[in-house]
Design an enzyme around this catalytic site. Structure first.
Site, PDB file in Angstrom:
ATOM      1  N   ARG A 108     -15.618  -2.596  16.349  1.00 37.77           N
ATOM      2  CA  ARG A 108     -15.051  -3.069  15.318  1.00 37.77           C
ATOM      3  C   ARG A 108     -14.041  -4.155  16.055  1.00 37.77           C
ATOM      4  NH1 ARG A 108     -12.706  -1.044   9.800  1.00 37.77           N
ATOM      5  NH2 ARG A 108     -14.792  -0.923   9.436  1.00 37.77           N
ATOM      6  N   HIS A 135     -20.727  -6.876   8.321  1.00 36.37           N
ATOM      7  CA  HIS A 135     -20.240  -5.593   8.243  1.00 36.37           C
ATOM      8  C   HIS A 135     -21.695  -4.893   7.867  1.00 36.37           C
ATOM      9  CE1 HIS A 135     -18.223  -1.857   8.201  1.00 36.37           C
ATOM     10  NE2 HIS A 135     -17.682  -2.067   7.109  1.00 36.37           N
ATOM     11  N   GLN A 138     -22.159  -0.975   6.721  1.00 36.24           N
ATOM     12  CA  GLN A 138     -21.688  -0.750   5.315  1.00 36.24           C
ATOM     13  C   GLN A 138     -22.701  -0.962   4.256  1.00 36.24           C
ATOM     14  OE1 GLN A 138     -18.316  -0.033   3.964  1.00 36.24           O
ATOM     15  NE2 GLN A 138     -19.640   0.673   2.096  1.00 36.24           N
ATOM     16  N   ASP A 223     -14.865  -6.844  -3.030  1.00 38.77           N
ATOM     17  CA  ASP A 223     -14.066  -6.664  -1.821  1.00 38.77           C
ATOM     18  C   ASP A 223     -12.819  -6.982  -1.568  1.00 38.77           C
ATOM     19  OD1 ASP A 223     -13.511  -5.623   0.908  1.00 38.77           O
ATOM     20  OD2 ASP A 223     -14.838  -7.084   1.872  1.00 38.77           O
ATOM     21  N   CYS A 263     -16.909  -1.726  -0.700  1.00 32.77           N
ATOM     22  CA  CYS A 263     -16.648  -0.785   0.400  1.00 32.77           C
ATOM     23  C   CYS A 263     -15.523  -0.042   0.730  1.00 32.77           C
ATOM     24  CB  CYS A 263     -17.038  -2.111   1.527  1.00 32.77           C
ATOM     25  SG  CYS A 263     -15.525  -3.148   1.721  1.00 32.77           S
ATOM     26  N   ARG A 291     -21.925   6.315   4.003  1.00 33.10           N
ATOM     27  CA  ARG A 291     -21.579   5.820   5.320  1.00 33.10           C
ATOM     28  C   ARG A 291     -22.189   6.967   6.591  1.00 33.10           C
ATOM     29  NH1 ARG A 291     -17.897   1.704   6.509  1.00 33.10           N
ATOM     30  NH2 ARG A 291     -18.794   1.803   8.406  1.00 33.10           N
TER      31      ARG A 291
END
Ligand code: CP
Ligand code: NVA
Length: 305
Positions: A108, A135, A138, A223, A263, A291
């Site tokens: 990340r 991402h 996700q 988001d 998310c 996830r």
């Protein structure tokens, strides 16, 4: 330890074919079922995942670490504060060294090019755990969540409300891979990158007015307005996005069976109201749980034990 000559990486959703993606989503639901029934499945015994986090995380760290343990392997957390990466050791050298020691690396970070550089010098699969560009992990969970609640997403209409950010970019890729239409409602100046949008063609459309974008949509997604690394833009962003909060009247414009996804972490009263986030048509807790299952399916796919 035998390692494939050319490891498969998962840097964006485009690294998987539509068939592979669908297979992975189905496998993720199987993993969930196994977890529910207490069935142990430990194909990754003695395998090690290294996780490099240059940004904060709750879900990504815990789901990968728990997932590796449940599959019989282990995961190690590496932060730039404690590794030589933080003192300027090149990414290329770090990739060469780590990939001689572990079986998979999750990263990340900020610049997407850093995960590409790492992957180009790694002997083992590299997973993008979020970059400024996308991402993809996700999206595996988001797609699994939609499919589990409503069936195939092909042919459906998804409304993205808010920033044209990393999550929005991954939705643009998901629309191409899984064959749905994406309406993107973002204020001017916060559009997704045109290089991401162009390959999607007519499938993805920018609609400035969020009320119009959500009309009849099967899925509404948002988001945070302030992604990691954008903290200094807080005041400017909150002003620009003021009309883009997902609230109950906005959700009522969507299709009767519409779902809401986010998310997380969510900021109640900013990009989404508390009554939307905590309502029955919000499946964000399933999304977060998925996830774990989706990434176990991904690890199994990449490490083919
Ligand atoms: N959604 C997500 O990636 O959460 P974390 O930042 O907590 O990992
Ligand atoms: N767009 C957000 C997602 C967090 C999971 C960020 O990059 O901070």
């Amino acid at each position: 330890m035998t390692k494939p000559e050319q490891p498969r990486h998962f840097l964006t959703l485009m690294d998987l074919s539509p068939e592979e993606l669908r297979g992975l989503i189905a496998r993720a639901s199987e993993f969930k079922q196994m977890q529910r029934t207490g069935t142990q499945h430990t194909p990754l015994q003695n395998r090690v995942l290294a996780m490099i986090f240059e940004k904060s995380s709750t879900r990504t760290r815990v789901s990968f670490e728990a997932g590796m343990a449940q599959l019989g392997g282990s995961a190690m957390f590496l932060s730039p504060r404690d590794t030589q990466l933080g003192r300027g050791e090149p990414i290329e050298d770090t990739a060469r060294v780590l990939s001689r020691m572990v079986d998979c690396v999750m990263i990340r970070t900020f610049a997407h090019s850093d995960v590409e550089t790492f992957a180009a010098h790694s002997q083992v699969p590299v997973i993008n755990g979020l970059t400024d560009r996308c991402h993809p992990c996700q999206l595996l969970a988001d797609m699994q969540t939609y499919v589990e609640h409503r069936g195939d997403i092909a042919g459906k209409t998804v409304a993205w409300v808010g920033d044209g950010n990393n999550m929005c970019h991954s939705y643009i890729e998901a629309a191409q891979r899984l064959d749905f239409s994406l309406r993107i409602a973002c204020p001017e100046g916060y559009d997704p990158e045109s290089a991401m949008l162009e390959p999607a063609g007519a499938r993805c459309e920018i609609i400035r007015d969020p009320q119009r974008a959500v009309a009849g949509a099967d899925l509404v997604v948002t988001d945070t307005w302030i992604s990691m690394g954008q903290e200094e833009e807080k005041a400017r962003r909150e002003k620009a996005f003021a009309g883009y909060r997902v609230d109950r009247p906005m959700m009522q414009r969507a299709a009767p069976e519409a779902l809401f996804l986010h998310c997380l972490p969510a900021y109640r009263g900013k990009e989404v109201t508390a009554d939307v986030l905590d309502a029955p048509d919000s499946v964000v807790w399933d999304e977060a749980e998925n996830r774990l299952h989706a990434q176990k399916a991904l690890l199994e796919f990449l490490l083919h034990p």
